[in-house]
Design a protein around this motif. Sequence first.
Motif, PDB file in Angstrom:
ATOM      1  N   THR B  70       0.813  -1.278   0.036  1.00  0.00           N
ATOM      2  CA  THR B  70      -0.183  -0.056  -0.073  1.00  0.00           C
ATOM      3  C   THR B  70       0.837   1.416  -0.063  1.00  0.00           C
ATOM      4  O   THR B  70       1.656   1.352   0.819  1.00  0.00           O
ATOM      5  CB  THR B  70      -0.898  -0.005   1.096  1.00  0.00           C
ATOM      6  OG1 THR B  70      -1.583  -1.088   1.496  1.00  0.00           O
ATOM      7  CG2 THR B  70      -1.814   1.442   1.298  1.00  0.00           C
ATOM      8  N   GLY B  71       0.751   2.066  -1.031  1.00  0.00           N
ATOM      9  CA  GLY B  71       1.531   3.331  -0.865  1.00  0.00           C
ATOM     10  C   GLY B  71       3.004   3.013  -1.087  1.00  0.00           C
ATOM     11  O   GLY B  71       3.632   3.910  -0.306  1.00  0.00           O
ATOM     12  N   GLY B  72       3.414   2.096  -1.605  1.00  0.00           N
ATOM     13  CA  GLY B  72       4.794   1.933  -1.725  1.00  0.00           C
ATOM     14  C   GLY B  72       5.241   1.068  -0.633  1.00  0.00           C
ATOM     15  O   GLY B  72       6.653   0.654  -0.520  1.00  0.00           O
ATOM     16  N   ASN B  73       4.645   0.850   0.447  1.00  0.00           N
ATOM     17  CA  ASN B  73       4.952   0.469   1.486  1.00  0.00           C
ATOM     18  C   ASN B  73       4.658  -1.176   1.594  1.00  0.00           C
ATOM     19  O   ASN B  73       3.429  -1.459   1.466  1.00  0.00           O
ATOM     20  CB  ASN B  73       4.457   0.920   2.832  1.00  0.00           C
ATOM     21  CG  ASN B  73       4.984   0.444   4.028  1.00  0.00           C
ATOM     22  OD1 ASN B  73       5.956  -0.404   4.195  1.00  0.00           O
ATOM     23  ND2 ASN B  73       4.441   0.865   5.204  1.00  0.00           N
ATOM     24  N   GLY B  74       5.494  -2.034   1.702  1.00  0.00           N
ATOM     25  CA  GLY B  74       5.418  -3.447   1.668  1.00  0.00           C
ATOM     26  C   GLY B  74       5.033  -4.187   3.166  1.00  0.00           C
ATOM     27  O   GLY B  74       5.297  -3.374   4.234  1.00  0.00           O
ATOM     28  N   ARG B 138       6.196   1.871   8.608  1.00  0.00           N
ATOM     29  CA  ARG B 138       4.967   2.050   9.641  1.00  0.00           C
ATOM     30  C   ARG B 138       3.696   1.815   8.843  1.00  0.00           C
ATOM     31  O   ARG B 138       3.614   1.568   7.543  1.00  0.00           O
ATOM     32  CB  ARG B 138       5.051   3.649   9.989  1.00  0.00           C
ATOM     33  CG  ARG B 138       4.940   4.474   8.785  1.00  0.00           C
ATOM     34  CD  ARG B 138       5.224   6.087   9.350  1.00  0.00           C
ATOM     35  NE  ARG B 138       6.407   6.146  10.019  1.00  0.00           N
ATOM     36  CZ  ARG B 138       6.752   6.329  11.093  1.00  0.00           C
ATOM     37  NH1 ARG B 138       5.856   6.504  11.943  1.00  0.00           N
ATOM     38  NH2 ARG B 138       8.222   6.592  11.249  1.00  0.00           N
ATOM     39  N   PRO B 139       2.684   1.565   9.606  1.00  0.00           N
ATOM     40  CA  PRO B 139       1.385   1.337   8.876  1.00  0.00           C
ATOM     41  C   PRO B 139       0.934   2.587   8.116  1.00  0.00           C
ATOM     42  O   PRO B 139       1.248   3.746   8.460  1.00  0.00           O
ATOM     43  CB  PRO B 139       0.394   0.930   9.995  1.00  0.00           C
ATOM     44  CG  PRO B 139       1.187   1.310  11.259  1.00  0.00           C
ATOM     45  CD  PRO B 139       2.678   1.418  11.000  1.00  0.00           C
ATOM     46  N   PRO B 140       0.448   2.334   6.926  1.00  0.00           N
ATOM     47  CA  PRO B 140       0.176   3.383   6.089  1.00  0.00           C
ATOM     48  C   PRO B 140      -1.180   4.154   6.785  1.00  0.00           C
ATOM     49  O   PRO B 140      -1.904   3.626   7.331  1.00  0.00           O
ATOM     50  CB  PRO B 140      -0.359   2.548   4.792  1.00  0.00           C
ATOM     51  CG  PRO B 140      -0.667   1.270   5.022  1.00  0.00           C
ATOM     52  CD  PRO B 140       0.238   1.036   6.258  1.00  0.00           C
ATOM     53  N   ARG B 141      -1.133   5.349   6.730  1.00  0.00           N
ATOM     54  CA  ARG B 141      -2.066   6.347   7.222  1.00  0.00           C
ATOM     55  C   ARG B 141      -3.403   6.199   6.354  1.00  0.00           C
ATOM     56  O   ARG B 141      -3.425   6.003   5.373  1.00  0.00           O
ATOM     57  CB  ARG B 141      -1.677   7.654   7.391  1.00  0.00           C
ATOM     58  CG  ARG B 141      -0.251   7.812   8.461  1.00  0.00           C
ATOM     59  CD  ARG B 141       0.054   9.186   8.624  1.00  0.00           C
ATOM     60  NE  ARG B 141       0.575   9.658   7.363  1.00  0.00           N
ATOM     61  CZ  ARG B 141      -0.042  10.943   7.216  1.00  0.00           C
ATOM     62  NH1 ARG B 141      -0.496  11.592   7.809  1.00  0.00           N
ATOM     63  NH2 ARG B 141       0.529  11.502   5.914  1.00  0.00           N
ATOM     64  N   LEU B 142      -4.413   6.838   7.130  1.00  0.00           N
ATOM     65  CA  LEU B 142      -5.644   6.688   6.467  1.00  0.00           C
ATOM     66  C   LEU B 142      -5.915   5.462   5.480  1.00  0.00           C
ATOM     67  O   LEU B 142      -6.225   5.788   4.067  1.00  0.00           O
ATOM     68  CB  LEU B 142      -5.628   8.377   5.593  1.00  0.00           C
ATOM     69  CG  LEU B 142      -5.763   9.458   6.422  1.00  0.00           C
ATOM     70  CD1 LEU B 142      -5.508  10.649   5.503  1.00  0.00           C
ATOM     71  CD2 LEU B 142      -6.801   9.393   7.400  1.00  0.00           C
ATOM     72  N   ARG B 143      -5.980   4.536   6.134  1.00  0.00           N
ATOM     73  CA  ARG B 143      -6.401   3.424   5.062  1.00  0.00           C
ATOM     74  C   ARG B 143      -7.651   3.008   5.357  1.00  0.00           C
ATOM     75  O   ARG B 143      -8.187   2.866   6.604  1.00  0.00           O
ATOM     76  CB  ARG B 143      -5.635   2.187   5.460  1.00  0.00           C
ATOM     77  CG  ARG B 143      -4.451   1.708   4.283  1.00  0.00           C
ATOM     78  CD  ARG B 143      -3.726   0.661   4.590  1.00  0.00           C
ATOM     79  NE  ARG B 143      -3.355   0.774   6.151  1.00  0.00           N
ATOM     80  CZ  ARG B 143      -3.890  -0.127   7.070  1.00  0.00           C
ATOM     81  NH1 ARG B 143      -4.785  -1.112   6.418  1.00  0.00           N
ATOM     82  NH2 ARG B 143      -3.647  -0.090   8.143  1.00  0.00           N
ATOM     83  N   GLU B 144      -8.754   3.059   4.373  1.00  0.00           N
ATOM     84  CA  GLU B 144     -10.146   2.901   4.426  1.00  0.00           C
ATOM     85  C   GLU B 144     -10.287   1.439   4.430  1.00  0.00           C
ATOM     86  O   GLU B 144     -11.197   0.723   4.952  1.00  0.00           O
ATOM     87  CB  GLU B 144     -10.937   3.376   3.337  1.00  0.00           C
ATOM     88  CG  GLU B 144     -11.106   4.784   2.991  1.00  0.00           C
ATOM     89  CD  GLU B 144     -10.769   6.006   4.117  1.00  0.00           C
ATOM     90  OE1 GLU B 144     -10.779   5.742   5.178  1.00  0.00           O
ATOM     91  OE2 GLU B 144     -10.551   6.976   3.537  1.00  0.00           O
ATOM     92  N   ASP B 145      -9.572   0.636   3.634  1.00  0.00           N
ATOM     93  CA  ASP B 145      -9.760  -0.749   3.324  1.00  0.00           C
ATOM     94  C   ASP B 145      -9.406  -1.626   4.378  1.00  0.00           C
ATOM     95  O   ASP B 145      -8.940  -1.213   5.668  1.00  0.00           O
ATOM     96  CB  ASP B 145      -9.102  -1.187   2.194  1.00  0.00           C
ATOM     97  CG  ASP B 145      -7.541  -0.848   2.040  1.00  0.00           C
ATOM     98  OD1 ASP B 145      -7.040  -1.439   1.144  1.00  0.00           O
ATOM     99  OD2 ASP B 145      -7.223  -0.106   2.850  1.00  0.00           O
TER     100      ASP B 145
END
Lengths: 299, 146
Positions: B70-74, B138-145
Amino acid sequence: MPQHETGGAPGAPAHEVRDFLRRRSEQIAQRWADEPLFRTVFTVSREEAVEAGRAVVDALARVADSRRVEDPDAAGFSAVREQLARMGAARSRAGLSAAQVSSELAALLPPVDRLLVADLERERPERLRECSTALTVLMGTLRLVAMQTALSEIQALTDRQRLQLLEVATPVIKLWDGIVAVPLIGTLDSARSQVVMETLLNAVVDQHARFAILDITGVPTVDSLVAQHLMQTVDAVRLLGAECVVSGIRPAIAQTIVHLGLDLGTVKTRAGLADALGHCLDELGANIVAAAPGGADRR
Amino acid sequence: MDTAAGVEARLPIRSDMDLVWVRQHVRHAAAKLGFSLVDQTKLVTAASELARNTLVHGGGGQMETAQVTTGGNGGLRLTFSDSGPGIPDLDRALSDGYTSGGGLGMGLGGARRLVHDFTVETVPGSGTSVRVTSWVSRPPRLREDV
Ligand SMILES: Nc1ncnc2c1ncn2[C@@H]1O[C@H](COP(=O)(O)OP(=O)(O)OP(=O)(O)O)[C@@H](O)[C@H]1O
Ligand SMILES: [Mg+2]
């Protein structure tokens, strides 16, 4: 699974195959004796290999008789299961992979099939095909039985090795008069913990130890079960009037224990084995004089 | 992604020995994706807890691992599923110290603290599925899913 040979017709292909196997038992056994699988396993004499081949043909005929050519659990196979396992094991020892052993088993079919085709030359092509199919299925099932048996041998072997490992991997080391230590290595499952606990408690009693050090440097994961086992061991040692020190908790594991929420508060811990030993020696009041003639001076 | 090769897997959880494979697989997968040593240890420990619950309480099942981005973060996602009795009171099961057996009762709640995302789906009488995800950074911010 659909059986090719349905109905009770006297001429069921499986029964044709059974009759063929009984009639040609000797020739088949003779031909197999020249195949690598038999030739290299039964090396004492050719007769030994032929004998083994006859036993297999006999078993196949019995399976065909019961018309369960597709069933690896057919009773007819039980007489040769052990022999097949020994043959498979011998080939593995000779360095063959499971796939190679399997193809050696597959190589037993063509010579038999050639004999069958010759024998049923006068039959309708349709009939010949049915019988040939039944034979092929039967030989495929034989292969399955042999591989299954080999696998369960391997399973039994690993089980035995695992038990042996349980015993050898828990050495109790006497570090000092009154101080014993167990360096734990690997997975600390329930069976292993039981062995560790027993070994350690016996050592504490036998050696009149006042301190027992459990070093977990070699334990890769400390989860709630491992922690529970450690605490039980610590409690049991305490009941014997000795003190238990746990050493070798690596930084990553220390952080994980905290997040997991485990409370090791009642357990005395030290970073390394040397620190733990130092602690125990202090408590014992031992007086260490480095490199002094006469060595360490103990109480 | 070429890293997927050593990461994606479906492992059975039927015996103590299987738990060893589960831990080893998660450790290798996490290392391959670039998790730090501490984060590897956390994820492996969480996997160990959840896999043992699958085995002991769920009567056996499996773990599936997947690489997520997500957003380049694995990240690494682990799904433990069984078709056991399910968890009748999830809040209670998650609370520290609750055990229906002789455990410490720290496994489920502890595993939740060791990962970034934690979801349980459980149906009494038909089974439990616990899905956890941790991210390399870090965990991606503002994840809706998820
Ligand atoms: N997959 C599952 N299926 C059914 N019940 C479960 C499952 N996972 C957890 N539970 C229930 O939740 C409770 C709490 O689980 P938790 O892992 O926290 O503790 P535990 O397994 O009893 O002990 P431990 O601290 O050794 O893990 C269990 O005792 C069990 O009743
Ligand atoms: Mg648990």
